[in-house]
Every structure is written in structure tokens, then in C-alpha cells.
Design a protein around this motif. Structure first.
Motif, PDB file in Angstrom:
ATOM      1  N   LYS A 191       0.849  -1.184   0.000  1.00 11.62           N
ATOM      2  CA  LYS A 191       0.000   0.000   0.000  1.00 11.62           C
ATOM      3  C   LYS A 191       0.888   1.238   0.000  1.00 11.62           C
ATOM      4  O   LYS A 191       2.062   1.170   0.353  1.00 11.62           O
ATOM      5  N   THR A 192       0.312   2.371  -0.366  1.00 10.10           N
ATOM      6  CA  THR A 192       1.042   3.627  -0.365  1.00 10.10           C
ATOM      7  C   THR A 192       0.496   4.526   0.733  1.00 10.10           C
ATOM      8  O   THR A 192      -0.712   4.668   0.882  1.00 10.10           O
ATOM      9  N   ALA A 193       1.387   5.095   1.504  1.00  4.97           N
ATOM     10  CA  ALA A 193       1.026   6.076   2.527  1.00  4.97           C
ATOM     11  C   ALA A 193       1.755   7.369   2.199  1.00  4.97           C
ATOM     12  O   ALA A 193       2.871   7.361   1.693  1.00  4.97           O
ATOM     13  N   VAL A 194       1.117   8.488   2.493  1.00  4.12           N
ATOM     14  CA  VAL A 194       1.714   9.800   2.257  1.00  4.12           C
ATOM     15  C   VAL A 194       1.752  10.530   3.593  1.00  4.12           C
ATOM     16  O   VAL A 194       0.770  10.531   4.340  1.00  4.12           O
ATOM     17  N   ILE A 195       2.909  11.124   3.903  1.00  9.50           N
ATOM     18  CA  ILE A 195       3.002  11.932   5.113  1.00  9.50           C
ATOM     19  C   ILE A 195       3.451  13.343   4.744  1.00  9.50           C
ATOM     20  O   ILE A 195       4.188  13.542   3.771  1.00  9.50           O
ATOM     21  N   VAL A 196       2.971  14.313   5.496  1.00  6.40           N
ATOM     22  CA  VAL A 196       3.425  15.695   5.377  1.00  6.40           C
ATOM     23  C   VAL A 196       4.157  15.983   6.679  1.00  6.40           C
ATOM     24  O   VAL A 196       3.576  15.894   7.762  1.00  6.40           O
ATOM     25  N   GLN A 197       5.458  16.298   6.551  1.00 12.61           N
ATOM     26  CA  GLN A 197       6.316  16.422   7.726  1.00 12.61           C
ATOM     27  C   GLN A 197       7.069  17.750   7.688  1.00 12.61           C
ATOM     28  O   GLN A 197       7.465  18.226   6.624  1.00 12.61           O
ATOM     29  N   MET A 198       7.274  18.337   8.846  1.00  8.54           N
ATOM     30  CA  MET A 198       8.060  19.561   8.955  1.00  8.54           C
ATOM     31  C   MET A 198       9.485  19.272   8.487  1.00  8.54           C
ATOM     32  O   MET A 198       9.932  18.125   8.487  1.00  8.54           O
ATOM     33  N   ARG A 199      10.196  20.316   8.127  1.00  9.89           N
ATOM     34  CA  ARG A 199      11.576  20.170   7.639  1.00  9.89           C
ATOM     35  C   ARG A 199      12.484  19.461   8.647  1.00  9.89           C
ATOM     36  O   ARG A 199      12.234  19.480   9.839  1.00  9.89           O
ATOM     37  N   ASN A 200      13.544  18.894   8.122  1.00  9.85           N
ATOM     38  CA  ASN A 200      14.610  18.279   8.925  1.00  9.85           C
ATOM     39  C   ASN A 200      14.109  17.217   9.898  1.00  9.85           C
ATOM     40  O   ASN A 200      14.561  17.147  11.039  1.00  9.85           O
ATOM     41  N   GLY A 201      13.152  16.400   9.458  1.00  9.68           N
ATOM     42  CA  GLY A 201      12.658  15.316  10.305  1.00  9.68           C
ATOM     43  C   GLY A 201      11.775  15.791  11.446  1.00  9.68           C
ATOM     44  O   GLY A 201      11.636  15.101  12.443  1.00  9.68           O
ATOM     45  N   GLY A 202      11.157  16.964  11.278  1.00 12.35           N
ATOM     46  CA  GLY A 202      10.288  17.527  12.308  1.00 12.35           C
ATOM     47  C   GLY A 202       8.987  16.744  12.457  1.00 12.35           C
ATOM     48  O   GLY A 202       8.828  15.648  11.918  1.00 12.35           O
ATOM     49  N   ARG A 203       8.037  17.340  13.168  1.00 15.31           N
ATOM     50  CA  ARG A 203       6.778  16.654  13.461  1.00 15.31           C
ATOM     51  C   ARG A 203       5.985  16.387  12.191  1.00 15.31           C
ATOM     52  O   ARG A 203       6.091  17.101  11.204  1.00 15.31           O
ATOM     53  N   ILE A 204       5.169  15.341  12.239  1.00 13.43           N
ATOM     54  CA  ILE A 204       4.293  14.983  11.121  1.00 13.43           C
ATOM     55  C   ILE A 204       3.013  15.790  11.249  1.00 13.43           C
ATOM     56  O   ILE A 204       2.358  15.763  12.291  1.00 13.43           O
ATOM     57  N   ILE A 205       2.659  16.511  10.189  1.00 11.42           N
ATOM     58  CA  ILE A 205       1.482  17.370  10.175  1.00 11.42           C
ATOM     59  C   ILE A 205       0.248  16.583   9.762  1.00 11.42           C
ATOM     60  O   ILE A 205      -0.845  16.787  10.276  1.00 11.42           O
ATOM     61  N   SER A 206       0.415  15.670   8.805  1.00 14.49           N
ATOM     62  CA  SER A 206      -0.719  14.901   8.296  1.00 14.49           C
ATOM     63  C   SER A 206      -0.207  13.604   7.693  1.00 14.49           C
ATOM     64  O   SER A 206       0.956  13.510   7.298  1.00 14.49           O
ATOM     65  N   ALA A 207      -1.080  12.596   7.622  1.00 13.56           N
ATOM     66  CA  ALA A 207      -0.720  11.304   7.019  1.00 13.56           C
ATOM     67  C   ALA A 207      -1.980  10.637   6.496  1.00 13.56           C
ATOM     68  O   ALA A 207      -3.067  10.848   7.029  1.00 13.56           O
ATOM     69  N   ALA A 208      -1.829   9.851   5.443  1.00 16.66           N
ATOM     70  CA  ALA A 208      -2.960   9.118   4.878  1.00 16.66           C
ATOM     71  C   ALA A 208      -2.455   7.871   4.178  1.00 16.66           C
ATOM     72  O   ALA A 208      -1.352   7.852   3.627  1.00 16.66           O
ATOM     73  N   VAL A 209      -3.262   6.809   4.210  1.00 16.44           N
ATOM     74  CA  VAL A 209      -2.984   5.600   3.436  1.00 16.44           C
ATOM     75  C   VAL A 209      -3.891   5.646   2.219  1.00 16.44           C
ATOM     76  O   VAL A 209      -5.089   5.873   2.332  1.00 16.44           O
ATOM     77  N   LEU A 210      -3.308   5.461   1.045  1.00 12.44           N
ATOM     78  CA  LEU A 210      -4.084   5.548  -0.206  1.00 12.44           C
ATOM     79  C   LEU A 210      -4.490   4.183  -0.684  1.00 12.44           C
ATOM     80  O   LEU A 210      -3.882   3.201  -0.443  1.00 12.44           O
TER      81      LEU A 210
END
Length: 73
Positions: free
Chosen positions: A54-73
Motif C-alpha cells: 500500500k502507499t502512505a503519504v506523510i506531510v512532515q516539517m523540515r529536517n525530520g520535524g513533526r508529522i502534520i498529516s498522514a494518509a494511506v491511499l
């Protein structure tokens, strides 16, 4: 990111040495799609290397920062 659902792994050393543990949603591939500035964003997702992933997408702050959002497609 491509993930596989289940995988059994034999553990050789440590506190779980000699046991076989079941792992879920193992990341098989991590690909940076681009940088997001808060505006609309479109990207072409790579095709998984193996069938059944499966494919998952994450939106993460720069330099390995906190994850803002995530979803499995």
C-alpha cells in the motif's frame, strides 16, 4: 512510502532473541515527493516495487520535524 501489511521476523539477539515476532506496516520504500509551502501541491506517486503493498503519504516539517498529516491511499 510503500508499506507491507504483515511480516514475521526471527530475532537473533537481545531480550527477544530466539523468538519470531510479527511486524505490521513495515516501510519498504521512502521517497521525497517535494516541498510544500501551504499552497496546493500535486505530485506523481511512484509505483510500489512489490505487489500487495500500500502507499502512505506523510506531510512532515523540515529536517525530520513533526508529522502534520498522514494518509494511506
Amino acid at each position: 512510502m510503500s508499506t507491507g501489511a504483515l511480516c514475521q521476523m526471527p530475532i537473533r539477539t537481545g531480550e527477544n532473541g530466539g523468538r519470531t515476532l510479527l511486524h505490521r506496516h513495515i516501510v519498504r520504500q521512502l521517497v521525497k515527493l517535494g516541498s510544500w509551502n501551504g499552497a496546493g501541491f500535486a505530485a506523481h506517486l511512484p509505483i510500489a516495487r512489490e505487489s500487495g503493498l500500500k502507499t502512505a503519504v506523510i506531510v512532515q516539517m523540515r529536517n525530520g520535524g513533526r508529522i502534520i498529516s498522514a494518509a494511506v491511499l
